[in-house]
Design an enzyme around this catalytic site. Structure first.
Site, mmCIF file in Angstrom:
data_model
loop_
_atom_site.group_PDB
_atom_site.id
_atom_site.type_symbol
_atom_site.label_atom_id
_atom_site.label_comp_id
_atom_site.label_asym_id
_atom_site.label_seq_id
_atom_site.Cartn_x
_atom_site.Cartn_y
_atom_site.Cartn_z
ATOM 1 N N GLU A 47 31.600 85.917 -1.110
ATOM 2 C CA GLU A 47 31.059 85.325 0.049
ATOM 3 C C GLU A 47 31.921 84.365 0.723
ATOM 4 O OE1 GLU A 47 26.996 83.977 -0.746
ATOM 5 O OE2 GLU A 47 26.321 86.020 -1.221
ATOM 6 N N GLU A 59 25.725 92.151 -5.045
ATOM 7 C CA GLU A 59 24.570 91.056 -5.269
ATOM 8 C C GLU A 59 23.367 91.444 -4.509
ATOM 9 O OE1 GLU A 59 25.111 86.822 -4.770
ATOM 10 O OE2 GLU A 59 27.240 87.064 -5.545
HETATM 11 O O1 AHR Z 1 22.928 84.825 -6.933
HETATM 12 C C1 AHR Z 1 23.045 83.420 -6.461
HETATM 13 C C2 AHR Z 1 23.939 83.143 -5.331
HETATM 14 O O2 AHR Z 1 24.022 84.067 -4.356
HETATM 15 C C3 AHR Z 1 25.553 83.585 -5.689
HETATM 16 O O3 AHR Z 1 26.369 82.661 -6.429
HETATM 17 C C4 AHR Z 1 26.081 83.787 -4.135
HETATM 18 O O4 AHR Z 1 27.099 84.697 -4.145
HETATM 19 C C5 AHR Z 1 24.829 84.168 -3.627
HETATM 20 O O5 AHR Z 1 24.875 83.405 -2.252
#
Ligand code: AHR
Length: 520
Positions: free
Chosen positions: A201, A324
Site C-alpha cells: 500500500e 488483501e
Molecule cells: O489488513 C489490515 C490492513 O489493511 C493492512 O495492514 C493494510 O495493508 C490494509 O490497509
C-alpha cells in the site's frame, strides 16, 4: 415471469438438522452449462492463499503462543492452528504485513530470542513487540504448514540495502557474512523464498507515494533484489487501492513490470463507511444485502485493472495479485479496536465463496490472492481464546473449494435470477467449475438469496459422469456464527439436494448457501 409464492415450513431440505421457514418461488430451473476451456487455463492454487500480519492477535496469541499456553506446540507455534490450516492445504502465507511491513526491520527479529530488541508496533495499537516471532519463526511456520512464504519487503522506512541484505540472508548459500550469520542463528541451508512484495500500500500506510514516485522506488528497490543461485524471485509491485485505476496504469507504464511476477490490488468489503463499518454479528437484511453487493463489486475492479494490464501485457504474463481481500467490520465490542478482531458469520462465508468463484473465473489474470487475515483478525479462518480454537464459517468454504487448487478451469454460463432488496438487485447465483488431475469435475455454486430455493439444471458439454457427491454450507440465519461455547453452528454437511438426471446435474440450492458438487 409468473410469480407463485407460498410460505412453508421446510424440513431439512434433504440435508441434516436444518428447519427453515422460507418462501418458495415456483420457477423454471436456471440453465447452467459447463464446457471445456480453450486453450485450457489452470486455477492457480495461490488464489487460495492467506495473510498473517504482525497485527493484534494474529501472530502473537494466534500462531505464536505464550510458552505457558496448554496447547500442543512446536517451539511456540500452535499446532492446533497449524493442523487445521494444513487440512485445507493453504498454499502460501503472506507476512509481516500489511502496513506493518513498511515499519518492519528484519534484523530486529533474528538471533537469540531473549536478546532481540523490543520495538513498538506504531501501526497497530502502539503495543510492545518483543520480536520473538521473526524470519526464522515465520519460515518454520510455513514449513509446518507445507506452504510457500510470501514476504512483503520494507520500502516505506527501509532502504534498498536492507532489502538486499534480507534476501541474501534468506537465499544465498555461498560464502558471505550474512550466510554465516544465518548459520550461526541455526539455519544451515537457504530458504529459497521467491514471492517478494516490493512494499505494501505504497499509496497509503506504505509511504503516501504517488504512482510516479512509487514507480521509481519500485525500480530502485527491485534492482537490488537479486536472484541468488537456485531461487528466481517472483516480485510483486505494490498495487492499487480498489478502483484506483490510475495507479495501475502509471506503474505499468513507468516500469513495464519488466522484472516483476505481478502487481497487487487490495479490496475490502466495508458495509457502512470506514467510521462505522457495521457489526460482524448484529445486522439486518439491508446490511446483509449491501455486504454481498459490495463483495460482487470486486469483479468490476478485476475487469478494469485487467484491461489496463492487457494494454501493457497482452500475453497475460504478469499476475494481478489480490493480496488483501475480505470483509472488514467493526471490531468485536470489548476488544482493542486497533487489533481488528471480528467474528465471522454465514454472510462472510457467502462473501468468501462468491469472491473465490470470481477469482476462479478470472484465473487468466488473477494468479494469487490472500484473504485477510488467517487468525483472530478481520475475515479469519480460525479464532482462538486461550487454549481454545474454533473454525469459522469462512474456513469451511476454503475446505470445500480445495479441489479447485491447480485444477483446469471450466467456464460456466448461465443467467442468474435476481435477489431483489428494496429497489436494488444483485444476481442471486454465482458459480465456478474445474476439473482436477484425476478427471473429477467440481462445481461450486452460491445462492445469495436468503429466502428462495433456486433450482439449477446443469448440462456438461461433452462430459459424462457416473456418480456424484456434494457438500453444503448454510444455517438458519445469515448472522449465525461459531462461538467457543457453540463451535459447530455453521459447518459443512453432506448435501442430498443434487441428483443426476440423464446426462444433466440437477441441484436444488437452499437459500443463503454454498454447495460444492463433485462429479466422477
Ligand atoms: O489488513 C489490515 C490492513 O489493511 C493492512 O495492514 C493494510 O495493508 C490494509 O490497509
Amino acid at each position: 415471469m409468473k410469480h407463485n409464492f407460498k410460505k412453508i415450513v421446510f424440513f431439512g431440505f434433504l440435508y441434516t438438522n436444518v428447519i427453515l421457514t422460507i418462501k418458495i418461488q415456483a420457477q423454471a430451473p436456471v440453465q447452467l452449462s459447463i464446457r471445456e476451456s480453450l486453450p485450457g487455463l489452470t486455477i492457480s492454487k495461490y488464489i487460495y492463499g492467506h495473510f498473517s500480519e504482525d497485527l493484534g492477535r494474529c501472530i502473537y496469541d494466534g500462531f505464536w503462543a505464550d510458552p505457558s499456553m496448554p496447547v500442543k506446540k512446536q517451539g511456540r507455534i500452535r499446532m492446533d492452528v497449524v493442523e487445521a490450516l494444513k487440512k485445507i492445504k493453504i498454499p502460501v502465507l503472506r507476512w509481516p504485513g500489511g502496513c506493518f511491513a513498511d515499519q518492519y526491520h528484519w534484523r530486529d527479529g533474528i538471533g537469540p530470542q531473549g536478546q532481540r530488541p523490543k520495538t513498538v508496533n506504531t501501526t497497530w495499537g502502539m503495543v510492545t513487540d518483543d520480536n520473538s516471532f521473526g524470519t526464522h519463526e515465520f519460515l518454520e511456520l510455513c514449513s509446518l504448514l507445507g506452504c510457500e512464504p510470501y514476504i512483503a519487503g520494507n520500502v516505506g522506512t527501509g532502504t534498498p540495502k536492507e532489502m538486499e541484505d534480507w534476501l541474501e540472508y534468506l537465499n544465498y548459500n555461498g560464502e558471505s557474512a550474512l550466510t554465516d550469520l544465518r548459520k550461526k542463528n541455526g539455519r544451515d541451508k537457504p530458504w529459497n523464498v521467491s514471492f517478494w512484495g516490493v512494499g505494501n500500500e505504497s499509496w497509503g500506510c506504505g509511504g503516501s507515494m504517488s504512482p510516479e514516485y512509487y514507480s521509481n522506488e519500485y525500480k530502485r528497490y527491485s534492482e537490488f533484489a537479486k536472484n541468488y543461485p537456485g531461487t528466481k524471485l517472483k516480485l510483486i509491485a505494490s498495487g492499487a487501492n480498489g478502483d484506483d485505476y490510475n495507479w495501475t496504469d502509471v506503474v505499468l507504464k513507468n516500469t513495464g513490470l519488466w522484472n516483476a511476477w505481478g502487481i497487487s490490488m487490495h479490496y475490502y468489503v466495508v458495509v457502512g463507511d470506514w467510521g462505522h463499518k457495521g457489526s460482524a454479528t448484529q445486522f439486518d437484511e439491508s446490511e446483509y444485502f449491501h455486504g454481498l453487493k459490495k463483495c460482487l463489486h470486486i469483479e468490476g475492479l478485476i475487469n478494469r485493472h485487467s484491461a489496463i494490464m492487457d494494454v501493457y501485457d497482452p500475453e497475460k504474463a504478469k499476475a494481478l495479485v489480490v493480496d488483501e481481500w475480505g470483509i472488514w467490520t467493526d471490531a468485536e465490542p470489548g476488544t482493542n479496536p486497533a487489533f481488528l478482531y471480528q467474528q465471522n458469520s454465514l454472510r462472510d462465508a457467502l462473501i468468501a465463496a462468491s469472491t473465490l468463484n470470481i477469482f476462479n473465473n478470472h484465473c487468466a489474470r488473477v494468479k494469487m490472492a490472500n484473504l485477510a487475515q488467517t487468525v483472530n483478525v478481520l475475515q479469519s479462518l480460525v479464532l482462538t481464546d486461550k487454549d481454545k480454537m474454533l473454525l469459522t464459517p469462512t474456513y469451511y468454504v476454503f475446505d470445500m473449494y480445495q479441489a479447485h487448487q491447480d485444477a483446469m478451469w471450466l467456464p460456466v454460463q448461465f443467467s442468474s435470477p435476481d435477489y431483489v432488496y428494496g429497489n436494488e438487485k444483485i444476481p442471486a447465483i454465482n458459480a465456478s467449475a474445474s476439473r482436477d488431475a484425476s478427471g473429477a469435475v467440481h462445481i461450486s455454486i452460491v445462492n445469495l438469496d436468503p429466502a428462495k430455493i433456486i433450482s439449477i439444471k446443469t448440462s456438461l458439454e461433452g462430459m459424462h459422469f457416473k456418480s456424484l457427491s456434494a457438500q453444503v454450507l448454510t444455517s438458519q440465519k445469515f448472522t449465525d456464527v461459531n462461538t467457543f461455547e457453540k463451535p459447530f453452528t455453521v459447518k459443512t454437511v453432506e448435501f442430498k439436494g443434487a441428483r443426476k438426471q440423464g446426462d444433466d446435474l440437477m441441484v436444488e440450492m437452499p437459500p443463503q448457501s454454498v454447495v460444492v458438487v463433485e462429479l466422477k
